[in-house]
Design a protein around this motif. Structure first.
Motif, PDB file in Angstrom:
ATOM      1  N   MET A   1       0.850  -1.190   0.000  1.00 56.74           N
ATOM      2  CA  MET A   1       0.000   0.000   0.000  1.00 56.74           C
ATOM      3  C   MET A   1       0.889   1.245   0.000  1.00 56.74           C
ATOM      4  O   MET A   1       1.750   1.406   0.874  1.00 56.74           O
ATOM      5  CB  MET A   1      -0.905  -0.011   1.231  1.00 56.74           C
ATOM      6  N   ASN A   2       0.705   2.110  -0.980  1.00 52.89           N
ATOM      7  CA  ASN A   2       1.488   3.334  -1.059  1.00 52.89           C
ATOM      8  C   ASN A   2       0.987   4.353  -0.048  1.00 52.89           C
ATOM      9  O   ASN A   2      -0.203   4.398   0.286  1.00 52.89           O
ATOM     10  CB  ASN A   2       1.405   3.918  -2.472  1.00 52.89           C
ATOM     11  N   THR A   3       1.900   5.188   0.417  1.00 50.47           N
ATOM     12  CA  THR A   3       1.530   6.248   1.345  1.00 50.47           C
ATOM     13  C   THR A   3       1.092   7.472   0.553  1.00 50.47           C
ATOM     14  O   THR A   3       1.871   8.023  -0.222  1.00 50.47           O
ATOM     15  CB  THR A   3       2.711   6.627   2.260  1.00 50.47           C
ATOM     16  N   PRO A   4      -0.151   7.927   0.735  1.00 53.06           N
ATOM     17  CA  PRO A   4      -0.624   9.068  -0.047  1.00 53.06           C
ATOM     18  C   PRO A   4      -0.120  10.388   0.525  1.00 53.06           C
ATOM     19  O   PRO A   4       0.178  10.496   1.718  1.00 53.06           O
ATOM     20  CB  PRO A   4      -2.146   8.973   0.104  1.00 53.06           C
ATOM     21  N   HIS A   5      -0.008  11.370  -0.336  1.00 56.92           N
ATOM     22  CA  HIS A   5       0.189  12.748   0.148  1.00 56.92           C
ATOM     23  C   HIS A   5      -1.200  13.319   0.376  1.00 56.92           C
ATOM     24  O   HIS A   5      -2.064  13.250  -0.496  1.00 56.92           O
ATOM     25  CB  HIS A   5       0.947  13.600  -0.862  1.00 56.92           C
ATOM     26  N   VAL A   6      -1.404  13.900   1.555  1.00 55.89           N
ATOM     27  CA  VAL A   6      -2.735  14.319   1.979  1.00 55.89           C
ATOM     28  C   VAL A   6      -2.790  15.824   2.195  1.00 55.89           C
ATOM     29  O   VAL A   6      -1.855  16.426   2.738  1.00 55.89           O
ATOM     30  CB  VAL A   6      -3.142  13.591   3.284  1.00 55.89           C
ATOM     31  N   ALA A   7      -3.889  16.425   1.769  1.00 53.44           N
ATOM     32  CA  ALA A   7      -4.217  17.804   2.123  1.00 53.44           C
ATOM     33  C   ALA A   7      -5.440  17.769   3.020  1.00 53.44           C
ATOM     34  O   ALA A   7      -6.417  17.088   2.702  1.00 53.44           O
ATOM     35  CB  ALA A   7      -4.503  18.629   0.877  1.00 53.44           C
ATOM     36  N   LEU A   8      -5.381  18.467   4.145  1.00 54.55           N
ATOM     37  CA  LEU A   8      -6.520  18.534   5.054  1.00 54.55           C
ATOM     38  C   LEU A   8      -6.981  19.985   5.135  1.00 54.55           C
ATOM     39  O   LEU A   8      -6.205  20.866   5.518  1.00 54.55           O
ATOM     40  CB  LEU A   8      -6.154  18.000   6.431  1.00 54.55           C
ATOM     41  N   LEU A   9      -8.228  20.199   4.772  1.00 51.45           N
ATOM     42  CA  LEU A   9      -8.811  21.536   4.741  1.00 51.45           C
ATOM     43  C   LEU A   9      -9.772  21.684   5.911  1.00 51.45           C
ATOM     44  O   LEU A   9     -10.844  21.086   5.928  1.00 51.45           O
ATOM     45  CB  LEU A   9      -9.534  21.770   3.411  1.00 51.45           C
ATOM     46  N   MET A  18      -7.213  15.349  14.140  1.00 52.63           N
ATOM     47  CA  MET A  18      -7.050  14.465  12.997  1.00 52.63           C
ATOM     48  C   MET A  18      -5.718  14.718  12.302  1.00 52.63           C
ATOM     49  O   MET A  18      -5.001  13.779  11.935  1.00 52.63           O
ATOM     50  CB  MET A  18      -8.222  14.656  12.036  1.00 52.63           C
ATOM     51  N   ALA A  19      -5.372  16.002  12.142  1.00 55.45           N
ATOM     52  CA  ALA A  19      -4.118  16.345  11.479  1.00 55.45           C
ATOM     53  C   ALA A  19      -2.918  15.798  12.252  1.00 55.45           C
ATOM     54  O   ALA A  19      -1.988  15.230  11.659  1.00 55.45           O
ATOM     55  CB  ALA A  19      -4.009  17.857  11.326  1.00 55.45           C
ATOM     56  N   ARG A  20      -2.925  15.962  13.555  1.00 57.17           N
ATOM     57  CA  ARG A  20      -1.795  15.473  14.359  1.00 57.17           C
ATOM     58  C   ARG A  20      -1.629  13.970  14.214  1.00 57.17           C
ATOM     59  O   ARG A  20      -0.503  13.455  14.153  1.00 57.17           O
ATOM     60  CB  ARG A  20      -2.004  15.840  15.828  1.00 57.17           C
ATOM     61  N   ASN A  21      -2.728  13.241  14.154  1.00 58.63           N
ATOM     62  CA  ASN A  21      -2.632  11.786  14.034  1.00 58.63           C
ATOM     63  C   ASN A  21      -2.204  11.338  12.650  1.00 58.63           C
ATOM     64  O   ASN A  21      -1.523  10.307  12.499  1.00 58.63           O
ATOM     65  CB  ASN A  21      -3.968  11.153  14.434  1.00 58.63           C
ATOM     66  N   ILE A  22      -2.584  12.086  11.634  1.00 59.95           N
ATOM     67  CA  ILE A  22      -2.096  11.782  10.281  1.00 59.95           C
ATOM     68  C   ILE A  22      -0.587  11.975  10.214  1.00 59.95           C
ATOM     69  O   ILE A  22       0.142  11.139   9.673  1.00 59.95           O
ATOM     70  CB  ILE A  22      -2.828  12.661   9.243  1.00 59.95           C
ATOM     71  N   VAL A  23      -0.099  13.077  10.795  1.00 59.57           N
ATOM     72  CA  VAL A  23       1.345  13.326  10.835  1.00 59.57           C
ATOM     73  C   VAL A  23       2.050  12.235  11.626  1.00 59.57           C
ATOM     74  O   VAL A  23       3.097  11.708  11.210  1.00 59.57           O
ATOM     75  CB  VAL A  23       1.635  14.713  11.441  1.00 59.57           C
ATOM     76  N   ALA A  24       1.477  11.843  12.773  1.00 60.92           N
ATOM     77  CA  ALA A  24       2.096  10.824  13.619  1.00 60.92           C
ATOM     78  C   ALA A  24       2.199   9.479  12.916  1.00 60.92           C
ATOM     79  O   ALA A  24       3.080   8.671  13.225  1.00 60.92           O
ATOM     80  CB  ALA A  24       1.300  10.669  14.913  1.00 60.92           C
ATOM     81  N   ALA A  25       1.306   9.245  11.946  1.00 60.58           N
ATOM     82  CA  ALA A  25       1.337   7.992  11.188  1.00 60.58           C
ATOM     83  C   ALA A  25       2.365   8.027  10.062  1.00 60.58           C
ATOM     84  O   ALA A  25       2.499   7.044   9.321  1.00 60.58           O
ATOM     85  CB  ALA A  25      -0.047   7.708  10.610  1.00 60.58           C
ATOM     86  N   GLY A  26       3.073   9.137   9.925  1.00 63.58           N
ATOM     87  CA  GLY A  26       4.105   9.239   8.906  1.00 63.58           C
ATOM     88  C   GLY A  26       3.579   9.561   7.522  1.00 63.58           C
ATOM     89  O   GLY A  26       4.264   9.333   6.520  1.00 63.58           O
ATOM     90  N   ILE A  27       2.384  10.101   7.449  1.00 58.58           N
ATOM     91  CA  ILE A  27       1.758  10.449   6.165  1.00 58.58           C
ATOM     92  C   ILE A  27       2.057  11.918   5.854  1.00 58.58           C
ATOM     93  O   ILE A  27       1.784  12.790   6.683  1.00 58.58           O
ATOM     94  CB  ILE A  27       0.234  10.228   6.227  1.00 58.58           C
ATOM     95  N   PRO A  28       2.617  12.210   4.694  1.00 53.85           N
ATOM     96  CA  PRO A  28       2.895  13.610   4.346  1.00 53.85           C
ATOM     97  C   PRO A  28       1.594  14.414   4.315  1.00 53.85           C
ATOM     98  O   PRO A  28       0.625  14.027   3.660  1.00 53.85           O
ATOM     99  CB  PRO A  28       3.508  13.517   2.943  1.00 53.85           C
ATOM    100  N   LEU A  29       1.578  15.538   5.032  1.00 55.19           N
ATOM    101  CA  LEU A  29       0.339  16.297   5.205  1.00 55.19           C
ATOM    102  C   LEU A  29       0.574  17.788   5.026  1.00 55.19           C
ATOM    103  O   LEU A  29       1.507  18.357   5.594  1.00 55.19           O
ATOM    104  CB  LEU A  29      -0.244  16.048   6.605  1.00 55.19           C
ATOM    105  N   THR A  30      -0.322  18.400   4.264  1.00 54.11           N
ATOM    106  CA  THR A  30      -0.405  19.853   4.160  1.00 54.11           C
ATOM    107  C   THR A  30      -1.780  20.271   4.660  1.00 54.11           C
ATOM    108  O   THR A  30      -2.787  19.660   4.295  1.00 54.11           O
ATOM    109  CB  THR A  30      -0.213  20.325   2.709  1.00 54.11           C
TER     110      THR A  30
END
Length: 279
Positions: A1-9, A18-30
Motif C-alpha cells: 500500500m502506497n503512502t498518499p500525500h494528503v491535504a486537510l482543509l 485528525m491532522a496530528r494523528n495523520i502526521v504521527a502515522a508518517g503520512i505527508p500532510l499539508t
C-alpha cells in the motif's frame, strides 16, 4: 500500500486532532484553515490557500462546518482531476448529494466518510469512520482512516455514511437533551440533580454519555468537545432528512428548539451540554 500525500482543509476542533494523528502515522500532510493560527503547530506543512494545499495531493480531506463552506473551499482548492476527495464534514443527505455532484463536475473520486466522536476521540485517534464510496478508492484512503480512527465501517455507495451519521447523531442529541431535562426536573422538584446521575449509574438506563454530559452540565465544565451551534445545525439536518423521508422526528425538533434557545442566550460556542444552562 502506497503512502498518499494528503491535504486537510479545516483545522478546527476536529481537524486539529485528525491532522496530528495523520502526521504521527508518517503520512505527508499539508493543512489549510481560514484562520491560519489554527493550522499552526500541527507538524504539517501549512498552506496559504486551499489551492496551495491541494496541489499535488493524492487525497484531499475536508472537515468543515457545513456543506456550503465545503463547496466553497473545494471550488477554491480545485484539486487535480482523479484526486480522491475524502469528505468528512457532517453535511446531511441533501448536502452530501450536492457535494457528490460537485465531485463529478470537478472529476474527483468522492468518498463520503463522516466520523462519530468529538474533540477527545479526534485527538486520540479513536474516531469511528462511516465510510462510503467506490471500492477502488479504499486502498488510497485507508492509511488516513487508520490514522484518525479506531474503527472504519464501509457502508456501500457514497452517501450511506452521511445517512448513518444523521441516525447516530439523532440518538446523541436525544440523550444530551434528555439528560438536561432530567436534571432540570430534579432541580425543580427540590432534588439534588446529581441524584439522577447516581440512581441510573451502572444500571440498564445508564450510558457513558449520560454520565459524561450530565457531569459537564452540573460542573459547568463546558469546554467545547462538540459545540452547541454544531448540535443545532445537525438537528436541522436530521429534521430535513426525516421530513424528506416522511418521518416525524418530534424529539429532535424539540431538541433543536432548545439548542437554538441556548444559542440566543449566548452559549453557542460552548459544548452542546450548555443546553442545560437555558432550561
Amino acid at each position: 500500500m502506497n503512502t498518499p500525500h494528503v491535504a486537510l482543509l479545516g483545522t478546527g476542533i476536529m481537524g486539529r486532532g485528525m491532522a496530528r494523528n495523520i502526521v504521527a502515522a508518517g503520512i505527508p500532510l499539508t493543512v489549510w484553515n481560514r484562520s491560519p493560527e489554527k493550522a499552526a503547530d500541527l507538524g504539517a506543512d501549512v498552506a496559504q490557500s486551499p489551492a496551495e494545499a491541494a496541489k499535488g495531493a493524492d487525497v484531499v480531506v475536508t472537515i468543515l462546518s457545513d456543506a456550503h463552506v465545503v463547496e466553497e473551499v473545494v471550488r477554491e482548492a480545485e484539486p487535480a482531476r482523479g484526486t480522491v476527495w475524502l469528505q468528512q464534514s457532517t453535511v446531511g443527505v441533501e448536502g452530501c448529494e450536492r457535494l457528490a455532484a460537485l465531485a463529478a463536475e470537478l472529476g474527483l473520486v468522492y468518498v463520503d466518510a463522516p466520523v462519530l466522536g468529538t474533540k477527545g476521540p479526534a485527538e486520540a485517534g479513536q474516531l469511528t469512520v462511516l465510510a462510503s464510496g467506490p471500492a477502488d478508492a479504499r486502498e488510497t484512503v485507508q492509511p488516513v482512516l487508520d490514522a484518525i480512527g479506531a474503527r472504519t465501517l464501509w457502508l456501500g455507495a457514497a452517501g450511506q455514511g452521511s445517512r448513518l451519521k444523521l441516525v447516530a447523531n439523532s440518538w446523541v442529541l436525544t440523550v444530551v437533551e434528555g439528560v438536561a431535562e432530567a436534571l432540570t426536573l430534579a432541580r425543580a422538584l427540590g432534588l439534588d440533580p446529581q441524584s439522577f446521575l447516581d440512581v441510573v449509574k451502572g444500571g440498564a438506563m445508564d450510558a457513558p454519555y449520560v454520565q459524561l454530559k450530565g457531569a459537564a452540565m452540573l460542573s459547568g465544565d463546558l469546554d467545547p468537545q462538540f459545540p452547541l451551534w454544531g448540535a443545532a445545525k445537525d438537528a436541522r439536518l436530521i429534521q430535513e432528512a426525516g421530513r424528506a423521508a416522511g418521518v416525524d422526528l418530534a424529539i429532535i425538533e424539540a431538541a433543536r428548539r432548545h439548542f437554538e434557545r441556548a444559542m440566543v442566550d449566548g452559549h453557542g460556542d460552548l459544548d452542546m451540554a450548555a443546553t442545560y444552562l437555558s432550561h
